[in-house]
Structures are given as structure tokens and as C-alpha cells.
Scaffold this motif. Structure first.
Motif, PDB file in Angstrom:
ATOM      1  N   VAL A 257       1.039  -1.288  -0.011  1.00 36.44           N
ATOM      2  CA  VAL A 257       0.062  -0.159   0.229  1.00 36.44           C
ATOM      3  C   VAL A 257       0.779   1.299  -0.135  1.00 36.44           C
ATOM      4  O   VAL A 257       1.340   2.179  -0.829  1.00 36.44           O
ATOM      5  CB  VAL A 257      -1.113   0.129   1.280  1.00 36.44           C
ATOM      6  CG1 VAL A 257      -1.527   1.355   1.504  1.00 36.44           C
ATOM      7  CG2 VAL A 257      -2.326  -1.061   0.683  1.00 36.44           C
ATOM      8  N   GLU A 258       2.152   1.547   0.478  1.00 32.39           N
ATOM      9  CA  GLU A 258       2.692   2.774   0.760  1.00 32.39           C
ATOM     10  C   GLU A 258       3.667   2.205  -0.186  1.00 32.39           C
ATOM     11  O   GLU A 258       3.903   3.578  -0.608  1.00 32.39           O
ATOM     12  CB  GLU A 258       3.963   2.357   1.779  1.00 32.39           C
ATOM     13  CG  GLU A 258       4.966   3.270   2.032  1.00 32.39           C
ATOM     14  CD  GLU A 258       5.637   3.420   3.671  1.00 32.39           C
ATOM     15  OE1 GLU A 258       6.104   4.354   3.419  1.00 32.39           O
ATOM     16  OE2 GLU A 258       5.448   2.449   4.064  1.00 32.39           O
ATOM     17  N   GLU A 259       3.942   1.467  -1.094  1.00 27.65           N
ATOM     18  CA  GLU A 259       4.783   1.366  -2.547  1.00 27.65           C
ATOM     19  C   GLU A 259       3.587   2.297  -3.210  1.00 27.65           C
ATOM     20  O   GLU A 259       4.015   3.036  -4.337  1.00 27.65           O
ATOM     21  CB  GLU A 259       5.626  -0.058  -2.491  1.00 27.65           C
ATOM     22  CG  GLU A 259       6.005  -0.369  -1.613  1.00 27.65           C
ATOM     23  CD  GLU A 259       6.668  -2.066  -2.180  1.00 27.65           C
ATOM     24  OE1 GLU A 259       6.125  -2.319  -2.625  1.00 27.65           O
ATOM     25  OE2 GLU A 259       8.180  -2.289  -1.545  1.00 27.65           O
ATOM     26  N   LEU A 260       2.396   1.796  -3.065  1.00 29.69           N
ATOM     27  CA  LEU A 260       1.550   2.054  -4.517  1.00 29.69           C
ATOM     28  C   LEU A 260       1.051   3.510  -3.811  1.00 29.69           C
ATOM     29  O   LEU A 260       1.169   4.482  -5.080  1.00 29.69           O
ATOM     30  CB  LEU A 260       0.282   1.000  -4.454  1.00 29.69           C
ATOM     31  CG  LEU A 260       1.661  -0.348  -5.198  1.00 29.69           C
ATOM     32  CD1 LEU A 260      -0.472  -1.042  -4.466  1.00 29.69           C
ATOM     33  CD2 LEU A 260       1.031  -0.039  -6.889  1.00 29.69           C
ATOM     34  N   THR A 261       0.998   4.126  -2.792  1.00 29.76           N
ATOM     35  CA  THR A 261       0.371   5.622  -2.707  1.00 29.76           C
ATOM     36  C   THR A 261       1.158   6.274  -2.336  1.00 29.76           C
ATOM     37  O   THR A 261       0.199   7.625  -2.599  1.00 29.76           O
ATOM     38  CB  THR A 261      -1.367   5.013  -1.470  1.00 29.76           C
ATOM     39  OG1 THR A 261      -0.787   4.841  -0.622  1.00 29.76           O
ATOM     40  CG2 THR A 261      -1.990   4.398  -2.353  1.00 29.76           C
ATOM     41  N   GLY A 262       2.039   6.136  -1.757  1.00 26.73           N
ATOM     42  CA  GLY A 262       2.977   6.814  -1.011  1.00 26.73           C
ATOM     43  C   GLY A 262       2.703   7.394   0.627  1.00 26.73           C
ATOM     44  O   GLY A 262       3.302   7.872   1.149  1.00 26.73           O
ATOM     45  N   THR A 263       1.645   6.768   1.169  1.00 22.36           N
ATOM     46  CA  THR A 263       1.476   6.752   1.897  1.00 22.36           C
ATOM     47  C   THR A 263       1.193   5.526   2.865  1.00 22.36           C
ATOM     48  O   THR A 263       0.301   3.980   2.546  1.00 22.36           O
ATOM     49  CB  THR A 263      -0.103   7.444   2.271  1.00 22.36           C
ATOM     50  OG1 THR A 263       0.111   8.247   1.662  1.00 22.36           O
ATOM     51  CG2 THR A 263      -0.974   7.508   4.144  1.00 22.36           C
ATOM     52  N   LYS A 264       1.682   5.584   4.272  1.00 26.24           N
ATOM     53  CA  LYS A 264       1.049   3.988   5.579  1.00 26.24           C
ATOM     54  C   LYS A 264      -0.085   4.047   5.405  1.00 26.24           C
ATOM     55  O   LYS A 264      -0.301   4.644   5.583  1.00 26.24           O
ATOM     56  CB  LYS A 264       2.311   3.832   6.339  1.00 26.24           C
ATOM     57  CG  LYS A 264       3.303   4.223   6.568  1.00 26.24           C
ATOM     58  CD  LYS A 264       4.327   4.535   7.614  1.00 26.24           C
ATOM     59  CE  LYS A 264       5.680   4.013   7.524  1.00 26.24           C
ATOM     60  NZ  LYS A 264       6.172   4.170   8.878  1.00 26.24           N
ATOM     61  N   PRO A 265      -0.422   2.844   4.812  1.00 32.51           N
ATOM     62  CA  PRO A 265      -1.707   1.688   5.455  1.00 32.51           C
ATOM     63  C   PRO A 265      -1.746   2.410   6.734  1.00 32.51           C
ATOM     64  O   PRO A 265      -1.229   2.445   7.823  1.00 32.51           O
ATOM     65  CB  PRO A 265      -2.133   0.426   5.097  1.00 32.51           C
ATOM     66  CG  PRO A 265      -0.221  -0.104   5.303  1.00 32.51           C
ATOM     67  CD  PRO A 265       0.903   0.836   4.820  1.00 32.51           C
ATOM     68  N   LEU A 266      -3.782   2.351   7.239  1.00 34.75           N
ATOM     69  CA  LEU A 266      -3.564   2.218   8.910  1.00 34.75           C
ATOM     70  C   LEU A 266      -3.766   1.183   9.786  1.00 34.75           C
ATOM     71  O   LEU A 266      -3.858  -0.167   9.354  1.00 34.75           O
ATOM     72  CB  LEU A 266      -4.650   2.676   9.373  1.00 34.75           C
ATOM     73  CG  LEU A 266      -5.518   3.926   8.505  1.00 34.75           C
ATOM     74  CD1 LEU A 266      -7.126   4.550   8.609  1.00 34.75           C
ATOM     75  CD2 LEU A 266      -4.496   5.397   8.982  1.00 34.75           C
ATOM     76  N   THR A 267      -3.136   1.534  11.132  1.00 29.93           N
ATOM     77  CA  THR A 267      -2.814   0.353  11.899  1.00 29.93           C
ATOM     78  C   THR A 267      -4.787   0.140  12.979  1.00 29.93           C
ATOM     79  O   THR A 267      -4.445   1.309  12.795  1.00 29.93           O
ATOM     80  CB  THR A 267      -2.531   0.401  13.163  1.00 29.93           C
ATOM     81  OG1 THR A 267      -2.701   1.133  13.663  1.00 29.93           O
ATOM     82  CG2 THR A 267      -0.785   1.028  12.445  1.00 29.93           C
ATOM     83  N   ILE A 268      -4.431  -0.756  12.859  1.00 29.16           N
ATOM     84  CA  ILE A 268      -5.861  -1.260  13.438  1.00 29.16           C
ATOM     85  C   ILE A 268      -5.939  -0.306  14.529  1.00 29.16           C
ATOM     86  O   ILE A 268      -7.016   0.595  14.880  1.00 29.16           O
ATOM     87  CB  ILE A 268      -6.109  -2.764  13.960  1.00 29.16           C
ATOM     88  CG1 ILE A 268      -7.173  -3.434  14.874  1.00 29.16           C
ATOM     89  CG2 ILE A 268      -4.616  -2.670  15.456  1.00 29.16           C
ATOM     90  CD1 ILE A 268      -8.282  -3.475  13.166  1.00 29.16           C
ATOM     91  N   THR A 269      -4.848   0.245  15.242  1.00 30.03           N
ATOM     92  CA  THR A 269      -5.488   1.032  16.619  1.00 30.03           C
ATOM     93  C   THR A 269      -5.714   2.206  16.445  1.00 30.03           C
ATOM     94  O   THR A 269      -6.767   2.854  16.450  1.00 30.03           O
ATOM     95  CB  THR A 269      -3.700   1.339  17.118  1.00 30.03           C
ATOM     96  OG1 THR A 269      -3.368   0.514  17.753  1.00 30.03           O
ATOM     97  CG2 THR A 269      -3.944   2.237  18.612  1.00 30.03           C
ATOM     98  N   GLN A 270      -4.948   2.649  14.645  1.00 29.10           N
ATOM     99  CA  GLN A 270      -5.341   4.250  13.987  1.00 29.10           C
ATOM    100  C   GLN A 270      -6.868   3.775  13.689  1.00 29.10           C
ATOM    101  O   GLN A 270      -7.419   4.697  13.754  1.00 29.10           O
ATOM    102  CB  GLN A 270      -4.802   4.720  12.818  1.00 29.10           C
ATOM    103  CG  GLN A 270      -3.185   4.639  13.571  1.00 29.10           C
ATOM    104  CD  GLN A 270      -1.807   5.044  12.143  1.00 29.10           C
ATOM    105  OE1 GLN A 270      -1.902   4.196  11.583  1.00 29.10           O
ATOM    106  NE2 GLN A 270      -1.317   5.734  12.207  1.00 29.10           N
TER     107      GLN A 270
END
Length: 292
Positions: free
Chosen positions: A268-281
Motif C-alpha cells: 500500500v505504501e509503495e503504491l500510494t506513498g502513504t502507510k496504511p492505517l494500523t488497527i489502533t488508528q
């Protein structure tokens, strides 16, 4: 031809997220919805073209494809019919010279999948691959949104009752999937023939997910593992799931127990430049679902 994209399931979790991100990218959008309601009207007010129809209605799909450059295909897991819908989608794409299909499948889609729905998703993938329409397959793991399905039990009884045993997986949010969908639709040629497993950033078992819930909501939430068959009875009874969906969830639960959905990646981060949300987030953003 205007590079307008078609988003099916437009008022659902992944579709609505994809539309939000496509709008931010300035991509013209046509949204296919089952019914005209407040959700579709909200999209219309944002400049999204709305068409009403069902993916199992070939003529409706064909009309929705007219003037479209790339299309996002998602079929509800709750009902059978994906193989026929896939054939309709491909033929409509061919007739309207659609250049690319982005297909939301699932990580458990395999030839020998225990889930009938997952096996049908695998067959749908193969049909798409054998068509002449370029395709990208997105294969998410278990959704973080599982918690929303049982939110009332969490609120009222301070517990998570699920049949995943000690199985570990990296939950992925619909929000993050939407960002990937939009990225691929906005530049489909770069992703032709690719298969992307979409996993969250942290592998957890449900005991650890319960700990995250406890931390965010400020009270103890306990994970109570349940056998698969009793949980299926709950799904088909008080939760109102269809027999097709009940069979699927039971099989996916066994996959989770067997380690089939374990692992993580940074796709997800490689494709969008943004880290995916953690479950806590995810829980923090949706805290209202779980507080009393």
C-alpha cells in the motif's frame, strides 16, 4: 475520449473511498449504484455522474461502460453470482472499448479454496486474465471493518466474539484499499497484469486487537474465541447473514486458524506513498462505534 472511470459498489466501503481519492486527483467519475439515496445524492453533489443498475444486469452494465476508459469491479461477497457478473463486465468492457479493469478479489481466492465465494473469486480472476482487457487484481486480506460488524456486541458486552482462534493477520482498511484503487485507475497502464496483495502494516491475532480496542476506548475488551459452527449459527440467525456468506465466513475462519492469511507487506505504501492505517488508528478514527 474523456478519461472517465467507472466505480462500481460506489456507496460501499471501498468504492466510496476510491471516489474520494479520485476526486482529489481530479479524475472524472461515473458511479454505479444499486439505488438512488442520500449517499448517491451526496456523490452527485460532488460532481460524480450517477448511474443506477445491478452487476447481474448486462444491459445496465453495458450502459454504465459507455465512454469509460477504466473500470473498477467489485462484487458483494454476501451473494453468489460473481462469475456471471464478471462475464457481463468483460463483454461490456469489450463492446465499449474500455482500456482497463481493476478487480477487487481476495487474498484467499484459490483454486482449492474452502470458501465457495473465494473459489468463485479465483475463477473470476482467471476469466479476467483470459480476456483481452488489461486487468489489475487487488487481493486484500481480512478487513479491519470486521470490528464494525460486531460493534454492538463490543459496546454492550465489552467483548469480541470471533472464530479466528489464534490466527494472525494484518487487517487492511477499506480506506487504504480505496487509495490503491484510485491510484491504479488514475494510471492503469503502469499496473497492467499486476497482482497486489493488500495487507495492513502489523500482523496481529484477535487477542492483540482486543488489547488495542481496550487502550482506545478506555475499558477492558476481551476476546472470546468461539468454534466456527456456533459462530456460523449466530451469523445466519441474529446477524442476518445469507447462507452463502455464512459458508464463506466459516471457511475464512478456518483459513485464519491455519495461517493462510498471515504475514504483512508494504505494498500500500509503495503504491500510494502513504502507510496504511494500523488497527489502533482505525479504531481511533471509528471510536464512536465502540464507546458506550
Amino acid at each position: 475520449m474523456e478519461n472517465k472511470v467507472l466505480v462500481t459498489g460506489a456507496t460501499g466501503a471501498t468504492g466510496s473511498s476510491a471516489i474520494k481519492n479520485l476526486l482529489e486527483l481530479g479524475v472524472p467519475i461515473r458511479a454505479m449504484v444499486h439505488k438512488i439515496d442520500n449517499r448517491s445524492e451526496e456523490l452527485k453533489n460532488k460532481g460524480v455522474e450517477i448511474v443506477q443498475g445491478d452487476l447481474n444486469d448486462f444491459e445496465a452494465v453495458n450502459r454504465a461502460m459507455q465512454g469509460i476508459s477504466a473500470a473498477y469491479f467489485v462484487f458483494p461477497i454476501e451473494i453468489p453470482g460473481i462469475i456471471e457478473a464478471t462475464a457481463f463486465f468483460i463483454e461490456a468492457a469489450l463492446e465499449n472499448n474500455v482500456k482497463h479493469i481493476v478487480n477487487l478479489t481476495q487474498r484467499t481466492a484459490k483454486r482449492n479454496a474452502k470458501s465457495h465465494a473465494a473459489q468463485n473469486h479465483w475463477i473470476a480472476e482467471r476469466i479476467l486474465d483470459r480476456s483481452t482487457v488489461p486487468v489489475t487484481h487487488l487481493r486484500p486480506t481480512l478487513f479491519a471493518e470486521w470490528l464494525s460488524y460486531i460493534a454492538s456486541d463490543i459496546r454492550e458486552n465489552d467483548r469480541i466474539v470471533l472464530p479466528f482462534g489464534n490466527g494472525r493477520f494484518a487487517p487492511i482498511t477499506a480506506e487504504d484499499q480505496g487509495r490503491v484503487i484510485a491510484k491504479v485507475l488514475s494510471d492503469p497502464e503502469s499496473h497492467t497484469g499486476k497482482n497486489y496483495d493488500l495487507l495492513g502494516p502489523v500482523e496481529l491475532d484477535v487477542f492483540e486487537i482486543a488489547d488495542s480496542l481496550s487502550e482506545v476506548v478506555g475499558r477492558k475488551i476481551t476476546y472470546i474465541p468461539i468454534d466456527i459452527e456456533p459462530f456460523q449459527e449466530i451469523l445466519g440467525g441474529s446477524m442476518g447473514f445469507s447462507p452463502w456468506a455464512v459458508q464463506h465466513v466459516g471457511a475464512i475462519a478456518q483459513d485464519a486458524r491455519d495461517g493462510v492469511v498471515s504475514g504483512t507487506n508494504n505494498t500500500v505504501e509503495e503504491l500510494t506513498g502513504t502507510k496504511p492505517l494500523t488497527i489502533t488508528q482505525y479504531i481511533t478514527k471509528n471510536k464512536h462505534l465502540f464507546i458506550k
